[in-house]
Design a protein around this motif. Structure first.
Motif, PDB file in Angstrom:
ATOM      1  N   ALA A  22       3.258  82.479  55.490  1.00 34.59           N
ATOM      2  CA  ALA A  22       1.941  81.839  55.544  1.00 34.59           C
ATOM      3  C   ALA A  22       2.016  80.654  56.507  1.00 34.59           C
ATOM      4  N   PHE A  23       0.878  80.248  57.026  1.00 33.15           N
ATOM      5  CA  PHE A  23       0.787  79.041  57.855  1.00 33.15           C
ATOM      6  C   PHE A  23       0.653  77.856  56.899  1.00 33.15           C
ATOM      7  N   VAL A  24       1.589  76.911  56.984  1.00 34.63           N
ATOM      8  CA  VAL A  24       1.606  75.831  55.986  1.00 34.63           C
ATOM      9  C   VAL A  24       1.213  74.485  56.606  1.00 34.63           C
ATOM     10  N   ILE A  25       0.214  73.863  55.996  1.00 35.29           N
ATOM     11  CA  ILE A  25      -0.255  72.550  56.454  1.00 35.29           C
ATOM     12  C   ILE A  25       0.110  71.513  55.387  1.00 35.29           C
ATOM     13  N   GLY A  26       0.726  70.415  55.795  1.00 37.84           N
ATOM     14  CA  GLY A  26       1.036  69.317  54.869  1.00 37.84           C
ATOM     15  C   GLY A  26       0.092  68.151  55.133  1.00 37.84           C
ATOM     16  N   ILE A  27      -0.549  67.643  54.075  1.00 42.16           N
ATOM     17  CA  ILE A  27      -1.450  66.496  54.228  1.00 42.16           C
ATOM     18  C   ILE A  27      -0.954  65.343  53.368  1.00 42.16           C
ATOM     19  N   PRO A  74      12.842  65.000  54.326  1.00 44.08           N
ATOM     20  CA  PRO A  74      13.079  65.620  55.640  1.00 44.08           C
ATOM     21  C   PRO A  74      13.083  67.147  55.580  1.00 44.08           C
ATOM     22  N   ALA A  75      13.682  67.726  54.526  1.00 49.73           N
ATOM     23  CA  ALA A  75      13.737  69.193  54.421  1.00 49.73           C
ATOM     24  C   ALA A  75      12.327  69.764  54.263  1.00 49.73           C
ATOM     25  N   LEU A  76      11.526  69.065  53.482  1.00 48.28           N
ATOM     26  CA  LEU A  76      10.149  69.508  53.249  1.00 48.28           C
ATOM     27  C   LEU A  76       9.334  69.438  54.540  1.00 48.28           C
ATOM     28  N   ARG A  77       9.604  68.408  55.325  1.00 47.21           N
ATOM     29  CA  ARG A  77       8.861  68.263  56.581  1.00 47.21           C
ATOM     30  C   ARG A  77       9.091  69.454  57.492  1.00 47.21           C
ATOM     31  N   GLY A  78      10.258  70.080  57.357  1.00 52.06           N
ATOM     32  CA  GLY A  78      10.566  71.256  58.177  1.00 52.06           C
ATOM     33  C   GLY A  78       9.807  72.500  57.753  1.00 52.06           C
ATOM     34  N   VAL A  79       9.175  72.456  56.577  1.00 55.94           N
ATOM     35  CA  VAL A  79       8.473  73.628  56.041  1.00 55.94           C
ATOM     36  C   VAL A  79       7.072  73.771  56.668  1.00 55.94           C
ATOM     37  N   TYR A  80       6.488  72.626  57.071  1.00 51.42           N
ATOM     38  CA  TYR A  80       5.095  72.652  57.532  1.00 51.42           C
ATOM     39  C   TYR A  80       4.967  73.116  58.984  1.00 51.42           C
ATOM     40  N   ASP A  81       3.910  73.864  59.232  1.00 50.51           N
ATOM     41  CA  ASP A  81       3.564  74.231  60.608  1.00 50.51           C
ATOM     42  C   ASP A  81       2.686  73.159  61.243  1.00 50.51           C
ATOM     43  N   LEU A  82       2.033  72.374  60.387  1.00 51.10           N
ATOM     44  CA  LEU A  82       1.167  71.294  60.885  1.00 51.10           C
ATOM     45  C   LEU A  82       1.203  70.155  59.871  1.00 51.10           C
ATOM     46  N   LYS A  83       1.460  68.941  60.369  1.00 46.66           N
ATOM     47  CA  LYS A  83       1.566  67.783  59.475  1.00 46.66           C
ATOM     48  C   LYS A  83       0.418  66.804  59.769  1.00 46.66           C
ATOM     49  N   ASN A 100       5.601  50.795  51.142  1.00 47.33           N
ATOM     50  CA  ASN A 100       7.034  51.103  51.277  1.00 47.33           C
ATOM     51  C   ASN A 100       7.339  52.577  51.518  1.00 47.33           C
ATOM     52  N   PHE A 101       6.582  53.464  50.850  1.00 47.22           N
ATOM     53  CA  PHE A 101       6.943  54.885  50.891  1.00 47.22           C
ATOM     54  C   PHE A 101       5.943  55.772  51.640  1.00 47.22           C
ATOM     55  N   VAL A 102       4.661  55.480  51.463  1.00 49.48           N
ATOM     56  CA  VAL A 102       3.644  56.425  51.960  1.00 49.48           C
ATOM     57  C   VAL A 102       3.304  56.174  53.426  1.00 49.48           C
ATOM     58  N   LEU A 103       2.863  54.940  53.718  1.00 50.76           N
ATOM     59  CA  LEU A 103       2.451  54.627  55.091  1.00 50.76           C
ATOM     60  C   LEU A 103       3.554  54.910  56.125  1.00 50.76           C
ATOM     61  N   PRO A 104       4.840  54.577  55.828  1.00 49.51           N
ATOM     62  CA  PRO A 104       5.872  54.860  56.834  1.00 49.51           C
ATOM     63  C   PRO A 104       5.967  56.342  57.222  1.00 49.51           C
ATOM     64  N   THR A 105       5.503  57.252  56.347  1.00 47.54           N
ATOM     65  CA  THR A 105       5.629  58.674  56.684  1.00 47.54           C
ATOM     66  C   THR A 105       4.558  59.127  57.688  1.00 47.54           C
ATOM     67  N   SER A 106       3.617  58.225  58.012  1.00 49.98           N
ATOM     68  CA  SER A 106       2.585  58.613  58.980  1.00 49.98           C
ATOM     69  C   SER A 106       3.215  58.919  60.333  1.00 49.98           C
ATOM     70  N   ARG A 107       4.400  58.348  60.583  1.00 49.79           N
ATOM     71  CA  ARG A 107       5.044  58.581  61.886  1.00 49.79           C
ATOM     72  C   ARG A 107       5.454  60.050  62.075  1.00 49.79           C
ATOM     73  N   TYR A 108       5.560  60.785  60.968  1.00 53.38           N
ATOM     74  CA  TYR A 108       5.978  62.192  61.074  1.00 53.38           C
ATOM     75  C   TYR A 108       4.794  63.129  61.292  1.00 53.38           C
ATOM     76  N   ALA A 109       3.582  62.582  61.216  1.00 50.56           N
ATOM     77  CA  ALA A 109       2.395  63.447  61.300  1.00 50.56           C
ATOM     78  C   ALA A 109       2.157  63.907  62.740  1.00 50.56           C
ATOM     79  N   ASP A 110       1.666  65.134  62.872  1.00 51.22           N
ATOM     80  CA  ASP A 110       1.247  65.629  64.190  1.00 51.22           C
ATOM     81  C   ASP A 110      -0.103  65.037  64.554  1.00 51.22           C
ATOM     82  N   ILE A 111      -0.897  64.754  63.527  1.00 48.47           N
ATOM     83  CA  ILE A 111      -2.231  64.222  63.778  1.00 48.47           C
ATOM     84  C   ILE A 111      -2.623  63.253  62.651  1.00 48.47           C
TER      85      ILE A 111
END
Ligand code: ADP
Ligand code: C5P
Length: 253
Positions: free
Chosen positions: A30-35, A147-156, A199-210
């Motif tokens: 499946a095409f997986v999108i992480g939000i 990090p492992a989970l981030r590899g699962v998404y086709d679009l972040k 501390n945890f949520v906002l820093p992960t915005s750097r991994y987003a494609d959009i």
């Protein structure tokens, strides 16, 4: 089109299974999108807007991380009732189970999703059965954490909203839908939600494609659904010969 809305998960189905070959095995993932995004930033809303905007895609599943809070002891529930439980630390979520359910859906396998009650602060005994979809949208504050989970998404995707807007939305929602008091929401927000966001949520915005705005985001949603449709067309082109050669009869694709 049928939409089954159960707690946090929506399944939109046109009744056609995704990418199955003659032997009944899925041909493509499946095409997986992480939000990701802060609490009440609008993640669920964005996920639903994407489903609407995609229109005629056969099946879309929304998997909400809200379903994966761990089971709590009676002592923890009592603390939660006083807004003294930290639900915003990554450890509050059952990440192995979330990852397993997401991988099942990515591999077009059926899965059972836990059901969580925000009123009772507890995982319920029932589960929700979900089956394979063409697109899986995973949404939650910690979806881009691992990090492992981030590899699962086709679009972040990261949904960005000002803290005052998120707080205002959270007060309104938690009082209306999650059985909370304004005072309680504010206590919990200052003690746990806001520090964890920083501390945890906002820093992960750097991994987003959009980065998608949490309001007035119609153009961003349109860009996303155009991209997803194009990706699916490319996939279909790649897999079409395989699907046709494995189909027993002249079933329409
Ligand atoms: P999250 O899933 O990030 O916690 P939700 O999508 O549930 O947030 O949104 C929280 C609240 O804000 C909801 O009550 C929703 O109606 C409102 N909301 C979300 N996105 C928008 C938007 N784009 N415009 C107006 N209200 C919104
Ligand atoms: O839907 P949303 O992304 O807002 O859900 C995440 C939030 O749910 C967290 O910020 C956490 O504080 C809250 N939560 C809660 N009570 C629980 C479990 C989670 O208020 N029992």
């Amino acid at each position: 089109t049928t939409i089954h809305a159960l707690k946090n998960t929506v399944l939109k189905s046109h009744g056609r299974p995704p990418w199955y070959g003659e032997d009944g095995q899925p041909i493509s993932d499946a095409f997986v999108i992480g939000i990701a995004g802060g609490s009440a930033s609008g993640k669920t809303h964005v996920a639903r807007q994407i489903v609407q905007s995609l229109g005629s895609i056969p099946t879309v599943v929304i998997l909400s991380q809200d379903s994966f809070y761990k089971r709590h002891t009676p002592e923890e529930v009592a603390l939660a009732m006083e807004n003294k439980m930290d639900f915003d630390h990554p450890d509050a979520l059952d990440m192995p189970m979330f990852t397993q359910c997401l991988m099942d859906l990515k591999k077009c396998r059926q899965t059972n999703v836990p059901v969580y009650s925000f009123q009772e602060h507890q995982r319920l005994d029932e589960t929700q059965y979900l089956y394979g979809a063409t697109i899986v949208i995973a949404e939650g504050i910690m979806t881009l954490q691992d990090p492992a989970l981030r590899g699962v998404y086709d679009l972040k995707i990261f949904v960005q909203a000002d803290s005052d807007l998120m707080l205002a939305r959270r007060i309104r929602r938690d009082v209306k839908e999650r059985g909370r008091s304004v005072e309680g929401v504010l206590d919990q927000y200052l003690r746990y939600v806001k520090p964890a966001y920083d501390n945890f949520v906002l820093p992960t915005s750097r991994y987003a494609d959009i980065i998608v705005p949490g309001s007035d985001n119609h153009i961003a949603i349109e860009l996303i659904s155009t991209h997803v449709r194009r990706q699916l067309r490319e996939r279909a082109r790649r897999f079409r010969p395989k699907i046709v050669s494995r189909r027993p009869t002249g079933l329409p694709l």
